[in-house]
Structure formats: structure tokens, C-alpha cells
Design a protein around this motif. Structure first.
Motif, PDB file in Angstrom:
ATOM      1  N   THR A   1     -17.769 -49.055  15.643  1.00  0.00           N
ATOM      2  CA  THR A   1     -18.358 -50.304  15.163  1.00  0.00           C
ATOM      3  C   THR A   1     -18.545 -50.319  13.652  1.00  0.00           C
ATOM      4  N   GLY A   2     -18.724 -49.192  13.016  1.00  0.00           N
ATOM      5  CA  GLY A   2     -19.003 -49.128  11.589  1.00  0.00           C
ATOM      6  C   GLY A   2     -17.872 -49.601  10.700  1.00  0.00           C
ATOM      7  N   TRP A   3     -16.638 -49.361  11.095  1.00  0.00           N
ATOM      8  CA  TRP A   3     -15.511 -49.714  10.225  1.00  0.00           C
ATOM      9  C   TRP A   3     -15.328 -51.211  10.068  1.00  0.00           C
ATOM     10  N   MET A   4     -15.761 -51.996  11.004  1.00  0.00           N
ATOM     11  CA  MET A   4     -15.610 -53.455  10.909  1.00  0.00           C
ATOM     12  C   MET A   4     -16.433 -54.030   9.746  1.00  0.00           C
ATOM     13  N   ILE A   5     -17.571 -53.454   9.516  1.00  0.00           N
ATOM     14  CA  ILE A   5     -18.447 -53.960   8.451  1.00  0.00           C
ATOM     15  C   ILE A   5     -17.758 -53.860   7.096  1.00  0.00           C
ATOM     16  N   MET A   6     -17.035 -52.789   6.873  1.00  0.00           N
ATOM     17  CA  MET A   6     -16.388 -52.587   5.583  1.00  0.00           C
ATOM     18  C   MET A   6     -15.241 -53.561   5.354  1.00  0.00           C
ATOM     19  N   LEU A   7     -14.656 -54.096   6.417  1.00  0.00           N
ATOM     20  CA  LEU A   7     -13.529 -55.010   6.264  1.00  0.00           C
ATOM     21  C   LEU A   7     -13.945 -56.451   6.042  1.00  0.00           C
ATOM     22  N   THR A   8     -15.199 -56.744   6.294  1.00  0.00           N
ATOM     23  CA  THR A   8     -15.648 -58.127   6.108  1.00  0.00           C
ATOM     24  C   THR A   8     -15.903 -58.381   4.639  1.00  0.00           C
ATOM     25  N   PRO A   9     -15.422 -59.521   4.120  1.00  0.00           N
ATOM     26  CA  PRO A   9     -15.660 -59.821   2.702  1.00  0.00           C
ATOM     27  C   PRO A   9     -17.153 -60.048   2.456  1.00  0.00           C
ATOM     28  N   PRO A  10     -17.604 -59.737   1.252  1.00  0.00           N
ATOM     29  CA  PRO A  10     -19.025 -59.953   0.968  1.00  0.00           C
ATOM     30  C   PRO A  10     -19.360 -61.442   1.067  1.00  0.00           C
ATOM     31  N   LEU A  11     -20.500 -61.715   1.602  1.00  0.00           N
ATOM     32  CA  LEU A  11     -20.933 -63.110   1.717  1.00  0.00           C
ATOM     33  C   LEU A  11     -21.541 -63.568   0.406  1.00  0.00           C
ATOM     34  N   ARG A  12     -21.392 -64.840   0.100  1.00  0.00           N
ATOM     35  CA  ARG A  12     -22.014 -65.408  -1.091  1.00  0.00           C
ATOM     36  C   ARG A  12     -23.492 -65.579  -0.834  1.00  0.00           C
ATOM     37  N   ALA A  13     -24.263 -65.446  -1.862  1.00  0.00           N
ATOM     38  CA  ALA A  13     -25.687 -65.741  -1.745  1.00  0.00           C
ATOM     39  C   ALA A  13     -25.822 -67.211  -1.350  1.00  0.00           C
ATOM     40  N   ALA A  14     -26.838 -67.532  -0.607  1.00  0.00           N
ATOM     41  CA  ALA A  14     -27.009 -68.891  -0.084  1.00  0.00           C
ATOM     42  C   ALA A  14     -27.052 -69.938  -1.197  1.00  0.00           C
ATOM     43  N   ASP A  15     -27.537 -69.549  -2.386  1.00  0.00           N
ATOM     44  CA  ASP A  15     -27.671 -70.528  -3.466  1.00  0.00           C
ATOM     45  C   ASP A  15     -26.394 -70.668  -4.302  1.00  0.00           C
ATOM     46  N   GLU A  16     -25.370 -69.896  -3.994  1.00  0.00           N
ATOM     47  CA  GLU A  16     -24.126 -69.980  -4.753  1.00  0.00           C
ATOM     48  C   GLU A  16     -23.133 -70.863  -4.007  1.00  0.00           C
ATOM     49  N   LYS A  17     -22.668 -71.884  -4.695  1.00  0.00           N
ATOM     50  CA  LYS A  17     -21.648 -72.746  -4.106  1.00  0.00           C
ATOM     51  C   LYS A  17     -20.283 -72.102  -4.356  1.00  0.00           C
ATOM     52  N   ALA A  18     -19.401 -72.231  -3.389  1.00  0.00           N
ATOM     53  CA  ALA A  18     -18.044 -71.730  -3.598  1.00  0.00           C
ATOM     54  C   ALA A  18     -17.387 -72.577  -4.680  1.00  0.00           C
ATOM     55  N   PRO A  19     -16.707 -71.929  -5.630  1.00  0.00           N
ATOM     56  CA  PRO A  19     -16.086 -72.717  -6.694  1.00  0.00           C
ATOM     57  C   PRO A  19     -15.015 -73.648  -6.131  1.00  0.00           C
ATOM     58  N   ALA A  20     -14.974 -74.832  -6.666  1.00  0.00           N
ATOM     59  CA  ALA A  20     -13.939 -75.783  -6.262  1.00  0.00           C
ATOM     60  C   ALA A  20     -12.619 -75.257  -6.791  1.00  0.00           C
ATOM     61  N   ALA A  21     -11.663 -75.119  -5.928  1.00  0.00           N
ATOM     62  CA  ALA A  21     -10.372 -74.550  -6.320  1.00  0.00           C
ATOM     63  C   ALA A  21      -9.522 -75.612  -6.999  1.00  0.00           C
ATOM     64  N   ALA A  22      -9.556 -75.623  -8.303  1.00  0.00           N
ATOM     65  CA  ALA A  22      -8.703 -76.538  -9.074  1.00  0.00           C
ATOM     66  C   ALA A  22      -7.331 -75.880  -9.163  1.00  0.00           C
ATOM     67  N   PRO A  23      -6.293 -76.687  -9.218  1.00  0.00           N
ATOM     68  CA  PRO A  23      -4.963 -76.070  -9.362  1.00  0.00           C
ATOM     69  C   PRO A  23      -4.887 -75.307 -10.686  1.00  0.00           C
ATOM     70  N   ALA A  24      -4.206 -74.189 -10.656  1.00  0.00           N
ATOM     71  CA  ALA A  24      -4.080 -73.392 -11.876  1.00  0.00           C
ATOM     72  C   ALA A  24      -3.352 -74.215 -12.933  1.00  0.00           C
ATOM     73  N   PRO A  25      -3.875 -74.220 -14.154  1.00  0.00           N
ATOM     74  CA  PRO A  25      -3.239 -75.006 -15.215  1.00  0.00           C
ATOM     75  C   PRO A  25      -1.859 -74.453 -15.559  1.00  0.00           C
ATOM     76  N   LYS A  26      -0.945 -75.371 -15.836  1.00  0.00           N
ATOM     77  CA  LYS A  26       0.421 -74.971 -16.195  1.00  0.00           C
ATOM     78  C   LYS A  26       0.614 -74.958 -17.707  1.00  0.00           C
ATOM     79  N   THR A  27      -0.295 -75.609 -18.425  1.00  0.00           N
ATOM     80  CA  THR A  27      -0.164 -75.668 -19.882  1.00  0.00           C
ATOM     81  C   THR A  27      -1.494 -75.319 -20.544  1.00  0.00           C
ATOM     82  N   TYR A  28      -1.387 -74.989 -21.815  1.00  0.00           N
ATOM     83  CA  TYR A  28      -2.585 -74.704 -22.613  1.00  0.00           C
ATOM     84  C   TYR A  28      -3.526 -75.908 -22.608  1.00  0.00           C
ATOM     85  N   ALA A  29      -2.969 -77.094 -22.802  1.00  0.00           N
ATOM     86  CA  ALA A  29      -3.788 -78.309 -22.852  1.00  0.00           C
ATOM     87  C   ALA A  29      -4.525 -78.542 -21.528  1.00  0.00           C
ATOM     88  N   GLU A  30      -3.848 -78.297 -20.396  1.00  0.00           N
ATOM     89  CA  GLU A  30      -4.492 -78.457 -19.085  1.00  0.00           C
ATOM     90  C   GLU A  30      -5.659 -77.481 -18.933  1.00  0.00           C
TER      91      GLU A  30
END
Length: 135
Positions: free
Chosen positions: A3-32
């Protein structure tokens, strides 16, 4: 017992007060990239004025990530950044990433006055990187 190995494979959870960042598309240009940074800065400014400095986490993380992409984007053909200015962009973008990280730490710790000082430095650095956008 397996049972112990499963815990290590789970990604860390965000703190409740942290919003997941909105995934904006990666900019293709310096100006973007600069435009996205400016948008995140406006969002941070609004949060600071509303007394919600702790809500700036996703924007700060996005600025750090975007800042790290500026040097490569500035080097690209047709970036609008003069080749002799790329070194200045690299320095300003590195400083912006570091200052934003300091801002982020202060904001997470609820140190509003310290966060505001870092934000003021971020504003100046964003002016610097914005000055290289052609258009």
C-alpha cells in the motif's frame, strides 16, 4: 504489503486556497509573451487593490514561466527585438522571474507590504521588456 508505494505515485495536491493556473496557450512570439505577462500583471494589480494578495499565486507562476521563455523568443527571427538588445531582454526577464518569485513568496506568507514592494519592481521590469516590442 504493497500500500505504501501508491502514495508516492500520486501527484501532490494543491493547497485548498490555490487555484490551478489557467492554461493559456504557450506564446509563439516575443510580443505574445509580453502581452500575456502584461495581462497577468493587471490581474495581480486588481487582486492587490482588492486586498487579496494571496489570490495572485496562479498569475505569479505564469509570469515566472513566461519570463523564462522571453530570451529564446527574443532570439527568434522576426521577434522584433534587435539582436544587440537580446542580452538586455535576457537580464530583464531573468530579474523579472526572480522578483516575481520573491513577490509570490511574500504573497503566500501574507506579507502584503513586502509583496507590494516586489510588485513595484516587477512593474519596472515589465516596462523594460515591453519596450522591445515592435508595433
Amino acid at each position: 504489503v504493497m500500500t505504501g508505494w501508491m502514495i508516492m505515485l500520486t501527484p501532490p495536491l494543491r493547497a485548498a486556497d490555490e487555484k490551478a493556473p489557467a492554461a493559456a496557450p504557450a506564446p509563439k512570439t516575443y510580443a505574445e509573451a509580453v502581452k500575456q505577462i502584461q495581462d497577468h500583471m493587471k490581474s495581480i494589480d486588481t487582486a492587490i487593490k482588492a486586498g487579496k494578495v494571496k489570490d495572485t499565486h496562479p498569475d505569479a507562476e505564469a509570469i515566472i514561466t513566461l519570463s523564462k521563455s522571453l530570451g529564446e523568443l527574443a532570439l527568434a527571427d522576426k521577434s522584433g527585438v534587435a539582436k544587440d538588445k537580446v542580452k538586455e531582454v535576457n537580464k530583464a526577464s531573468k530579474d523579472l522571474a526572480e522578483m516575481t518569485d520573491s513577490f509570490h513568496d511574500a504573497a503566500d506568507e501574507g506579507k502584503t507590504d513586502e509583496a507590494k514592494k516586489h510588485y513595484d519592481h516587477m512593474v519596472e521590469l515589465v516596462k523594460t521588456i515591453s519596450g522591445y516590442v515592435k508595433g
